[in-house]
Design an enzyme around this catalytic site. Sequence first.
Site, PDB file in Angstrom:
ATOM      1  CG  ASP A 222      -2.685  -8.085   2.530  1.00  0.00           C
ATOM      2  OD1 ASP A 222      -1.911  -7.455   1.787  1.00  0.00           O
ATOM      3  OD2 ASP A 222      -3.853  -7.713   2.775  1.00  0.00           O
ATOM      4  CD  GLU A 246       1.203  -4.657   2.939  1.00  0.00           C
ATOM      5  OE1 GLU A 246       1.059  -3.688   2.189  1.00  0.00           O
ATOM      6  OE2 GLU A 246       0.227  -5.226   3.502  1.00  0.00           O
TER       7      GLU A 246
HETATM    8  C1  ABC Z   1      -8.602  -0.402  -4.488  1.00  0.00           C
HETATM    9  C2  ABC Z   1      -8.417  -0.194  -5.982  1.00  0.00           C
HETATM   10  C3  ABC Z   1      -7.448   0.931  -6.219  1.00  0.00           C
HETATM   11  C4  ABC Z   1      -7.971   2.170  -5.532  1.00  0.00           C
HETATM   12  C5  ABC Z   1      -8.168   1.882  -4.035  1.00  0.00           C
HETATM   13  C6  ABC Z   1      -8.820   3.056  -3.343  1.00  0.00           C
HETATM   14  O1  ABC Z   1      -9.033   0.758  -3.874  1.00  0.00           O
HETATM   15  O2  ABC Z   1      -7.934  -1.381  -6.592  1.00  0.00           O
HETATM   16  O3  ABC Z   1      -7.285   1.112  -7.595  1.00  0.00           O
HETATM   17  O4  ABC Z   1      -7.038   3.205  -5.693  1.00  0.00           O
HETATM   18  C7  ABC Z   1      -6.079  -4.490  -2.321  1.00  0.00           C
HETATM   19  C8  ABC Z   1      -5.858  -4.248  -3.806  1.00  0.00           C
HETATM   20  C9  ABC Z   1      -5.968  -2.781  -4.124  1.00  0.00           C
HETATM   21  C10 ABC Z   1      -7.280  -2.215  -3.588  1.00  0.00           C
HETATM   22  C11 ABC Z   1      -7.294  -2.464  -2.070  1.00  0.00           C
HETATM   23  C12 ABC Z   1      -8.524  -1.894  -1.396  1.00  0.00           C
HETATM   24  O5  ABC Z   1      -7.261  -3.878  -1.862  1.00  0.00           O
HETATM   25  O6  ABC Z   1      -4.589  -4.716  -4.173  1.00  0.00           O
HETATM   26  O7  ABC Z   1      -5.908  -2.588  -5.520  1.00  0.00           O
HETATM   27  O8  ABC Z   1      -7.357  -0.823  -3.886  1.00  0.00           O
HETATM   28  O9  ABC Z   1      -9.683  -2.464  -1.891  1.00  0.00           O
HETATM   29  C13 ABC Z   1      -2.067  -4.551   1.229  1.00  0.00           C
HETATM   30  C14 ABC Z   1      -1.810  -5.142  -0.150  1.00  0.00           C
HETATM   31  C15 ABC Z   1      -2.697  -4.456  -1.150  1.00  0.00           C
HETATM   32  C16 ABC Z   1      -4.135  -4.840  -0.857  1.00  0.00           C
HETATM   33  C17 ABC Z   1      -4.459  -4.789   0.566  1.00  0.00           C
HETATM   34  C18 ABC Z   1      -5.811  -5.104   0.966  1.00  0.00           C
HETATM   35  C19 ABC Z   1      -3.491  -4.653   1.527  1.00  0.00           C
HETATM   36  O10 ABC Z   1      -0.454  -5.103  -0.455  1.00  0.00           O
HETATM   37  O11 ABC Z   1      -2.412  -4.778  -2.495  1.00  0.00           O
HETATM   38  O12 ABC Z   1      -4.975  -3.923  -1.625  1.00  0.00           O
HETATM   39  O13 ABC Z   1      -5.855  -6.529   1.082  1.00  0.00           O
HETATM   40  C20 ABC Z   1      -2.624   0.224   3.798  1.00  0.00           C
HETATM   41  C21 ABC Z   1      -2.285  -1.076   4.506  1.00  0.00           C
HETATM   42  C22 ABC Z   1      -1.508  -2.019   3.607  1.00  0.00           C
HETATM   43  C23 ABC Z   1      -2.231  -2.238   2.273  1.00  0.00           C
HETATM   44  C24 ABC Z   1      -2.406  -0.864   1.641  1.00  0.00           C
HETATM   45  C25 ABC Z   1      -3.094  -0.940   0.299  1.00  0.00           C
HETATM   46  O14 ABC Z   1      -3.176  -0.036   2.529  1.00  0.00           O
HETATM   47  O15 ABC Z   1      -1.559  -0.800   5.672  1.00  0.00           O
HETATM   48  O16 ABC Z   1      -1.392  -3.253   4.264  1.00  0.00           O
HETATM   49  N1  ABC Z   1      -1.541  -3.182   1.376  1.00  0.00           N
HETATM   50  C26 ABC Z   1      -0.294   4.893   4.697  1.00  0.00           C
HETATM   51  C27 ABC Z   1      -0.568   3.938   5.797  1.00  0.00           C
HETATM   52  C28 ABC Z   1      -0.532   2.506   5.275  1.00  0.00           C
HETATM   53  C29 ABC Z   1      -1.544   2.354   4.173  1.00  0.00           C
HETATM   54  C30 ABC Z   1      -1.257   3.350   3.077  1.00  0.00           C
HETATM   55  C31 ABC Z   1      -2.355   3.249   2.030  1.00  0.00           C
HETATM   56  O17 ABC Z   1      -1.215   4.686   3.640  1.00  0.00           O
HETATM   57  O18 ABC Z   1       0.400   4.088   6.796  1.00  0.00           O
HETATM   58  O19 ABC Z   1      -0.869   1.620   6.310  1.00  0.00           O
HETATM   59  O20 ABC Z   1      -1.447   1.019   3.654  1.00  0.00           O
HETATM   60  O21 ABC Z   1      -2.017   3.979   0.932  1.00  0.00           O
HETATM   61  C32 ABC Z   1       4.268   7.168   3.476  1.00  0.00           C
HETATM   62  C33 ABC Z   1       3.868   6.982   4.900  1.00  0.00           C
HETATM   63  C34 ABC Z   1       3.057   5.726   5.029  1.00  0.00           C
HETATM   64  C35 ABC Z   1       1.851   5.838   4.116  1.00  0.00           C
HETATM   65  C36 ABC Z   1       2.367   5.991   2.711  1.00  0.00           C
HETATM   66  C37 ABC Z   1       1.251   6.014   1.705  1.00  0.00           C
HETATM   67  O22 ABC Z   1       3.161   7.164   2.624  1.00  0.00           O
HETATM   68  O23 ABC Z   1       5.006   6.859   5.680  1.00  0.00           O
HETATM   69  O24 ABC Z   1       2.645   5.518   6.330  1.00  0.00           O
HETATM   70  O25 ABC Z   1       1.043   4.679   4.267  1.00  0.00           O
HETATM   71  O26 ABC Z   1       4.980   8.358   3.333  1.00  0.00           O
END
Ligand code: ABC
Length: 532
Positions: A222, A246
């Site tokens: 992750d 990831e």
């Molecule tokens: C919780 C709730 C959700 C609520 C949220 C605010 O809080 O459950 O309902 O909406 C875990 C859980 C989630 C939880 C989170 C936070 O923890 O599964 O449900 O959300 O508490 C990994 C996993 C993911 C996991 C975590 C945390 C990490 O796959 O399931 O979440 O252990 C970042 C990280 C990425 C991470 C992701 C969730 O967040 O880098 O590793 N995933 C941009 C950034 C990204 C960023 C993303 C977030 O926003 O560059 O780094 O990801 O939305 C494109 C752009 C991208 C852009 C995207 C969104 O759009 O090119 O750069 O990404 O156009």
Amino acid sequence: MLRLTLLTSLFVSSALAASADQWRNRSIYQARLLTDRFATPDGSSPPCDTSQRQYCGGTWQGIVKKLDYVQNMGFDAVWISPIVANVEGNTSYGEAYHGYWTQNINALNSHFGTADDLKALSSALHGRGMYLMVDVVVNHMAGTSDPPNFSAFQPFSSQSDFHPECFVVNYDNQTEVEQCWLGDKNVPLVDVNTEDSNIVSTMNSWVSTLVSNFSVDGVRIDTVKHVRKDFWPEFAKSSGVFTIGEVLHNETGYVSAYTQVIDSVLDYPTWFPLVAAFQTTGGNLSALATTVEQAQSSYKNGEFMSGSFLENHDQPRFQSLTQDNALIRNAMTWPFVQDGIPIMYYGQEQSYGGGADPANREALWLSGYVEDKPLVKDVQALNGARKAAISANSNYLTTAVKFLSTGSESTMAVSKPPMLALLTNGGSSSTPSWSIPNAGYQANEELVDVLTCNKLNADGNGGVSVQGSGGSPQVLMPTSSLNKSGGVCSGVATSGQASSARGWFGDSLQSLPVIAALLFAGWAAQSSLIIA
Ligand code: ABC
Ligand code: CA
């Protein structure tokens, strides 16, 4: 019976500590994340309202009971949610049903079962010649208040084990991405001090122990971009198995750097143009091809090792973006005809259409696990065709896909001999056509579309000219590459060899020793071919 046991255990030991090369010919059914949402241990179907963000009752024992379902679709690896103990009770974002809110890396998440249950899952998979992939989180532990209660974390229980509090705001600032915290003040994802040498060695021995305790075959890592790059090589090496990371970013240039420090990445840069290409008619297919070509030339192992996916638990399901069945089928075909390791997120085959997190995390038991469904059949055919292609061409897994010109902007031809995938985003009411003079087949070679089992012939120069209907994708294979006793279009197959049976276990126990031996031999032969 003794023979069976011997052969099986021989096979099982070959499944342990699987290397990157051994993973390459796998498909992963992404039951990850949703260990809680995949299957209940007693087969019951409790309600599960995704918007509540609560545990719904899926467990490791539940997965064991549904392995036929996974294997019948042709998958031979399963990827599960993080397994460690998480925050208990409710937060502003519900419970830790997804498993990403670590509290104690040395204890298991008891909602998913016991250590024995997890070992039973691992050995049930190995007994079927399948692999287990576990999701691991190094970057953070989860707090439930601001400031967090550091003493609740194990084994890192003092404030100095973590980076000072600041939330990631600017994703273009790499230091901030690595050292500030994800999450927010409600559920801070408290950033582990991965610069500290004691913490580094604790993490390395933790992953090594986890892999050996549960005979894990691969790890999905992750939040890889949130930890300094030079942390990863030792960690990956300590795991002793295949690592796929990831790195959530849309640029191949950014993501490729991480292919130098772990075996593989989830191919997010290709995912963005993939979704854009097929979510509407008139999407840009050439942008998808261009990104793949960039990844082929910039990732350390080309696209071969990368995880190719259409959906995951963080993004809205594809079927929430379009209702057009033809677009859905074309997009779903992509990961299976591309260079990487195909990964399918559970529920896609059941037409689940949940939007953004948490709606995309539906309970699979509510579908009834029906196998007699068009998308399930597509997946069976695609996995089967890929296996047949691997058998037919010993260089298949190291042959890079090429995009051949089709004479139309709404169609694309993805060539990976002996497979030729004809895709279109014209939609259900379109009559696509592909005109491919240089398809590379033999003159007049007999071909079959594995999605319909309809036959056609290459032209006198080995080219392919096809008029489709209803905007459907077609995945062509020579009938000579399909096996009469194999699972795919066996009625039109012309090859008699048994080799394409590899990876498919018969129902009959009596055939198991033979198949296990074949599998083992095929596997060994293939691994050495790849290494050579
Ligand atoms: C919780 C709730 C959700 C609520 C949220 C605010 O809080 O459950 O309902 O909406 C875990 C859980 C989630 C939880 C989170 C936070 O923890 O599964 O449900 O959300 O508490 C990994 C996993 C993911 C996991 C975590 C945390 C990490 O796959 O399931 O979440 O252990 C970042 C990280 C990425 C991470 C992701 C969730 O967040 O880098 O590793 N995933 C941009 C950034 C990204 C960023 C993303 C977030 O926003 O560059 O780094 O990801 O939305 C494109 C752009 C991208 C852009 C995207 C969104 O759009 O090119 O750069 O990404 O156009
Ligand atoms: Ca970090």
